[in-house]
Design an enzyme around this catalytic site. Structure first.
Site, PDB file in Angstrom:
ATOM      1  N   SER A 110      23.170 -26.890  23.362  1.00  0.00           N
ATOM      2  CA  SER A 110      21.806 -26.103  23.429  1.00  0.00           C
ATOM      3  C   SER A 110      20.832 -26.765  22.299  1.00  0.00           C
ATOM      4  CB  SER A 110      21.952 -24.691  23.041  1.00  0.00           C
ATOM      5  OG  SER A 110      20.738 -24.118  22.674  1.00  0.00           O
ATOM      6  N   HIS A 114      21.283 -27.631  27.928  1.00  0.00           N
ATOM      7  CA  HIS A 114      21.068 -26.146  27.927  1.00  0.00           C
ATOM      8  C   HIS A 114      19.587 -26.068  27.213  1.00  0.00           C
ATOM      9  CE1 HIS A 114      21.900 -21.914  28.106  1.00  0.00           C
ATOM     10  NE2 HIS A 114      21.491 -21.622  27.110  1.00  0.00           N
ATOM     11  N   ASP A 156      16.833 -23.274  25.948  1.00  0.00           N
ATOM     12  CA  ASP A 156      16.518 -21.725  25.782  1.00  0.00           C
ATOM     13  C   ASP A 156      15.051 -21.870  25.636  1.00  0.00           C
ATOM     14  OD1 ASP A 156      19.289 -22.239  23.660  1.00  0.00           O
ATOM     15  OD2 ASP A 156      19.193 -20.840  25.390  1.00  0.00           O
ATOM     16  N   MET A 199      12.371 -19.058  25.196  1.00  0.00           N
ATOM     17  CA  MET A 199      11.851 -17.720  24.714  1.00  0.00           C
ATOM     18  C   MET A 199      10.643 -17.476  24.872  1.00  0.00           C
ATOM     19  SD  MET A 199      14.717 -17.819  21.617  1.00  0.00           S
ATOM     20  CE  MET A 199      16.453 -18.505  21.778  1.00  0.00           C
ATOM     21  N   HIS A 205      17.644 -21.623  30.675  1.00  0.00           N
ATOM     22  CA  HIS A 205      18.040 -20.127  30.212  1.00  0.00           C
ATOM     23  C   HIS A 205      16.762 -19.437  30.007  1.00  0.00           C
ATOM     24  CE1 HIS A 205      20.391 -17.293  27.486  1.00  0.00           C
ATOM     25  NE2 HIS A 205      19.833 -16.721  28.522  1.00  0.00           N
ATOM     26  N   MET A 231      14.873 -16.644  28.682  1.00  0.00           N
ATOM     27  CA  MET A 231      14.961 -15.089  28.068  1.00  0.00           C
ATOM     28  C   MET A 231      13.431 -14.739  28.127  1.00  0.00           C
ATOM     29  SD  MET A 231      17.558 -16.393  25.028  1.00  0.00           S
ATOM     30  CE  MET A 231      17.383 -18.197  25.549  1.00  0.00           C
ATOM     31  N   MET A 243      26.247 -13.629  27.380  1.00  0.00           N
ATOM     32  CA  MET A 243      25.754 -13.792  26.307  1.00  0.00           C
ATOM     33  C   MET A 243      26.697 -13.228  25.232  1.00  0.00           C
ATOM     34  SD  MET A 243      22.774 -15.555  26.140  1.00  0.00           S
ATOM     35  CE  MET A 243      22.832 -15.471  24.390  1.00  0.00           C
ATOM     36  N   GLY A 294      19.857 -19.113  17.217  1.00  0.00           N
ATOM     37  CA  GLY A 294      20.987 -19.862  17.250  1.00  0.00           C
ATOM     38  C   GLY A 294      22.038 -19.310  16.004  1.00  0.00           C
ATOM     39  N   ASP A 313      27.436 -18.213  26.209  1.00  0.00           N
ATOM     40  CA  ASP A 313      26.438 -18.842  25.292  1.00  0.00           C
ATOM     41  C   ASP A 313      26.431 -18.152  23.988  1.00  0.00           C
ATOM     42  OD1 ASP A 313      22.938 -19.070  26.096  1.00  0.00           O
ATOM     43  OD2 ASP A 313      24.213 -19.937  24.290  1.00  0.00           O
TER      44      ASP A 313
HETATM   45  C1  DX5 Z   1      20.536 -17.939  22.018  1.00  0.00           C
HETATM   46  C2  DX5 Z   1      20.573 -19.099  22.828  1.00  0.00           C
HETATM   47  C3  DX5 Z   1      21.795 -19.835  22.790  1.00  0.00           C
HETATM   48  C4  DX5 Z   1      21.774 -20.523  21.336  1.00  0.00           C
HETATM   49  C5  DX5 Z   1      23.232 -20.766  21.199  1.00  0.00           C
HETATM   50  O1  DX5 Z   1      19.739 -16.784  22.499  1.00  0.00           O
HETATM   51  O2  DX5 Z   1      20.636 -18.475  24.453  1.00  0.00           O
HETATM   52  O3  DX5 Z   1      21.831 -20.967  23.842  1.00  0.00           O
HETATM   53  O4  DX5 Z   1      20.960 -21.441  21.204  1.00  0.00           O
HETATM   54  O5  DX5 Z   1      23.229 -21.420  19.574  1.00  0.00           O
HETATM   55  P1  DX5 Z   1      24.734 -21.250  18.685  1.00  0.00           P
HETATM   56  O6  DX5 Z   1      25.823 -22.052  19.525  1.00  0.00           O
HETATM   57  O7  DX5 Z   1      24.422 -21.921  17.601  1.00  0.00           O
HETATM   58  O8  DX5 Z   1      25.248 -19.881  18.585  1.00  0.00           O
HETATM   59 ZN    ZN Z   2      20.854 -19.759  25.861  1.00  0.00          ZN
END
Ligand code: DX5
Ligand code: ZN
Length: 215
Positions: free
Chosen positions: A7, A32, A34, A36, A65, A67, A136, A143, A174
């Site tokens: 990610s 990946h 993310d 947001m 992904h 969000m 999730m 993260g 994830d």
């Molecule tokens: C959180 C994200 C994840 C995150 C994972 O909302 O969807 O993809 O970046 O990071 P780690 O592996 O550090 O938990």
């Molecule tokens: Zn993610």
């Protein structure tokens, strides 16, 4: 399958090009991304211009992904930006069946994500339409959080549904994944591990990705 998707949320954005090149050199299967919006989740990350830039540098397919609220408004733009897989959240889609078709009509893979509190049983009537389900294992938005143990039980229940419904959907998990958690997830029938901080904060990310692949 034992696939790994680093990610880039945990990447060093000062040198994003080098970080993508590192992933290109690694055994990673996907990148990946993310996205947001600060509404669906309490954080703002990046959007279409960054996904486009990453897709121009990446030799790996992009696993996007979303969000965000109303993801159906942006699916075409993310496909044009280079997404190979688009994941929308079950909790953000009033017309999920239509949104899944919208993604598939663009010739890319459709995936649905469940927050930790959302039961897999809610996918019973769309599982056969899906290419992937993302579970999730942390509350989405950040993260570096701790893995939620109940995810193992959800993965096993999801695998059972996929087999029972004759679906070809892959299972991706994830959040909070390291070697120990990754090994247990693969044994629960999970296909793809998303990992951010465990890879990007490690001494040797390429070696860390290889270790995850060898689990
Ligand atoms: C959180 C994200 C994840 C995150 C994972 O909302 O969807 O993809 O970046 O990071 P780690 O592996 O550090 O938990
Ligand atoms: Zn993610």
């Amino acid at each position: 399958m034992k696939l790994v998707a680093p990610s880039i949320l945990a990447a060093n954005f000062n040198k994003l090009g080098d970080q993508i090149e590192m992933i290109n050199q690694s055994e990673a299967d996907l990148i990946h991304c993310d996205v947001m919006d600060g509404v669906f989740v309490p954080n703002i990350s990046f959007g279409i211009p960054i996904v486009q830039a990453v897709s121009q540098l990446s030799k790996k397919p992009l696993d996007v992904h979303l969000m965000i609220v109303s993801p159906e408004k942006y699916i075409n733009e993310f496909q044009e930006a280079g997404a190979s897989i688009i994941t929308v959240h079950y909790e953000a889609c009033t017309h999920l069946y239509r949104t899944i078709q919208q993604i598939k009509d663009l010739g890319i893979k459709a995936s649905v994500c469940l927050n930790p509190h959302t039961p897999v049983a809610l996918l019973e009537d769309v599982i056969s339409e899906l290419d992937m389900v993302l579970l999730m294992s942390v509350n989405p938005g950040f993260g570096g959080q701790l893995f939620i143990e109940n995810t193992y039980r959800k993965a096993i229940a999801l695998k059972e549904m996929i087999l029972r419904k004759n679906s070809s959907a892959l299972i991706e998990v994830d959040g909070g994944i390291n070697l120990e958690v990754g090994k247990k997830l693969y044994s629960c029938g999970v296909d793809i591990l998303v990992t951010g901080s465990f890879v990007f904060n490690s001494e040797n990310p390429i070696e860390t990705i290889a270790e995850l692949k060898r689990l």
